[in-house]
Every structure is written in C-alpha cells, then in structure tokens.
Scaffold this motif. Sequence first.
Motif, PDB file in Angstrom:
ATOM      1  N   TRP A 132      49.103  -4.457  27.453  1.00 52.14           N
ATOM      2  CA  TRP A 132      48.561  -5.732  26.956  1.00 52.14           C
ATOM      3  C   TRP A 132      49.513  -6.870  27.225  1.00 52.14           C
ATOM      4  N   SER A 181      51.093  -7.261  29.887  1.00 52.25           N
ATOM      5  CA  SER A 181      50.798  -7.683  31.256  1.00 52.25           C
ATOM      6  C   SER A 181      49.487  -8.449  31.327  1.00 52.25           C
ATOM      7  N   TYR A 182      48.426  -7.846  30.780  1.00 50.41           N
ATOM      8  CA  TYR A 182      47.099  -8.444  30.923  1.00 50.41           C
ATOM      9  C   TYR A 182      46.966  -9.771  30.172  1.00 50.41           C
ATOM     10  N   LEU A 239      38.011  -5.706  35.241  1.00 55.29           N
ATOM     11  CA  LEU A 239      38.715  -5.399  33.989  1.00 55.29           C
ATOM     12  C   LEU A 239      38.041  -4.252  33.263  1.00 55.29           C
ATOM     13  N   LEU A 271      40.257  -0.982  32.748  1.00 47.27           N
ATOM     14  CA  LEU A 271      40.764  -0.698  31.399  1.00 47.27           C
ATOM     15  C   LEU A 271      39.938   0.345  30.661  1.00 47.27           C
ATOM     16  N   ILE A 304      46.658  -5.240  38.015  1.00 45.24           N
ATOM     17  CA  ILE A 304      46.981  -6.659  38.176  1.00 45.24           C
ATOM     18  C   ILE A 304      48.307  -6.860  38.921  1.00 45.24           C
ATOM     19  N   THR A 345      54.588  -8.331  35.534  1.00 49.25           N
ATOM     20  CA  THR A 345      53.861  -7.069  35.347  1.00 49.25           C
ATOM     21  C   THR A 345      54.669  -5.904  35.915  1.00 49.25           C
TER      22      THR A 345
END
Lengths: 56, 250
Positions: free
Chosen positions: A15, A17-18, B40, B44, B62, B113
């Motif tokens: 989370w 990252s997103y 997404l 996810l 990502i 990331t």
Amino acid sequence: MMEFLAMGGYAPYVWGSYLVMAGLLVVEMLQLRFRRRSLMDWIRRMARLRVQEENQ
Amino acid sequence: MSERGIQWFRFTAPANFYDLAGRLIPWFAALTIALFGVGLYMGLVVAPSDYQQGDSYRIIYIHVPTAWMGMFLYVLMAIYAAIGLIWRIKIAEIMAKSIAPTGALFTFLALWTGALWGRPTWGVFWVWDARLTSMLLLLFLYLGYMALHAAIDDRQRASNASAVLAMVGVVNVPIIYFSVHWWNTLHQGASITVTEAPTMAMIMFVTLMIMVLATWVYSIAVVLARARVELLERERTARWVQERLEGERR
C-alpha cells in the motif's frame, strides 16, 4: 476484506507503493489544472482591460 | 494558390496543435481510467500470490511500468529537445519541456516502489548497485533539466541550454537498460525481452502489460495537457488565444 488489506503481511510495502503513486498522480493533475485556471483568468482579465481602454 | 501543399505542417501550427490536443485529451483520460481500473483489479485481486515473494511481488505491477516510462520519456524528451534545437520548431521545444515533470515523477516512483519492494525481498531499501544508481542519476538529469530551464530567463536560451543537457544525458538510458548485464547487480535481469517468451505466469504478464498501457495513456494525456498550458503561456497575446477563450469554459 481484512485479508485483502493485510496483503499477506506486506501491507506497508504494497500500500505504501500504490497509495504514494496514486497520490502523486492526483497532485500532478491538480497542479496542472490550477496552473491552467490561473493562466486563463489572467488572459481574460487582460482582454477585459483592453476592451475597457478601447471604449474610453 | 492552393493550400493543399502545406497540409503536412498543419499540426505544428500552434492553434492547430492546441485544438487537436484538446480533442485528444478526453479520450486518453478515459482510457487511463479504464486501464488503471482493470489493471489494479487484476493486479491486486485476481492475480495469485507469488510462491516465493508472497504478496509483496504485486509492487512490480507499478514498479516496472513506472521504470519503463521514466526511461522512455527521457528518450522522447531528448528527441523533442533535439528537434527543437536543430529545426527551431516551437511545438517540439514545448513538448520537451512538458515531458520532463511527468518523466521525473515516474522515475521517482520507480525508485520509491523499488525501495519498498527491495526491503522485504532483499532486506534493504537501497544498495549502490549499477541499476539503482543509474536510475537515480536519471532522476537527477530530469531535475537538472527542469532547473536549468527555470534558471534562465530568456526563453530561447533556456530552451537551447536545456536541450543540450537532455541530449547529453540520453547516454544514461542504455546504461540503465544494460546495467544488469554489464555489472553484477543485486537487481535481477529482465523477465520480459523482445526476443524470448516472458519468464512469468500469463496472468501476471497480461496484468503487467495492462498497467504499462495505463501509464502510457496517462502520460500522453498529462503531457498534452501541460503542453497546451505552456503554449497558452507563450502565445497569450496572440489572436487565436483570444478567439478560443470566448468559447471555452474555465
């Protein structure tokens, strides 16, 4: 639902990252919109001033 | 005289570029929402956990697209900068300048990331290996380009100086790409290449490609929108700007 949010114990990383990505993309779009609006307002104001001067 | 002969140059004329970009942006914006929505959900929810990395691997959905866009946008920026420098095409200068913030953003996100993926996978947020260091250098090149643009008041000189910086810096992009081959890096090699089948499950590959497309159309929409604002700033006294302001909402 809790299982989904837990991401198998990797929640802070996934989370982190997103959500940062989502947040920064939104900031980029808002900044662009703000810049466009203030520029449009400036151009409109100048156009109005020009019309006023011509009428005097 | 016939006007047909100059049709090819129509979209380099500022007013035409402004109109065309304005018509294209809503389409790319809609595509962005649709592709991110599907990507997404698949990344996810639908895609299964990795048998080695668990759910932390979902960060690559990502990480890889942002890293690719960061590199690709730099090359594109350098090409536009070169076109602007050599042929003095105003739209090319504007495009180069408009790409930089989005490229810098994606490069930062790739590093961010990557760090959050590296911590659970390698045990560290950061190592000074060739891939990571050259990617950090890419971020500094973007920031340097933007700072140089902002530091010079004269618009033409700012454009020329930053164009040279962009073109010199492009040498860094192949270094990033091949760094995992040339040096022993902690960063893994490519899972997806042009010549071989991807070394990952089909559902993961498809999801990744959807996310790549999503960042693509997002970049197109946002760069075109920024180019329009740049163009308005430069041409704010031109008659075509005044004409368009009458009919356009805020």
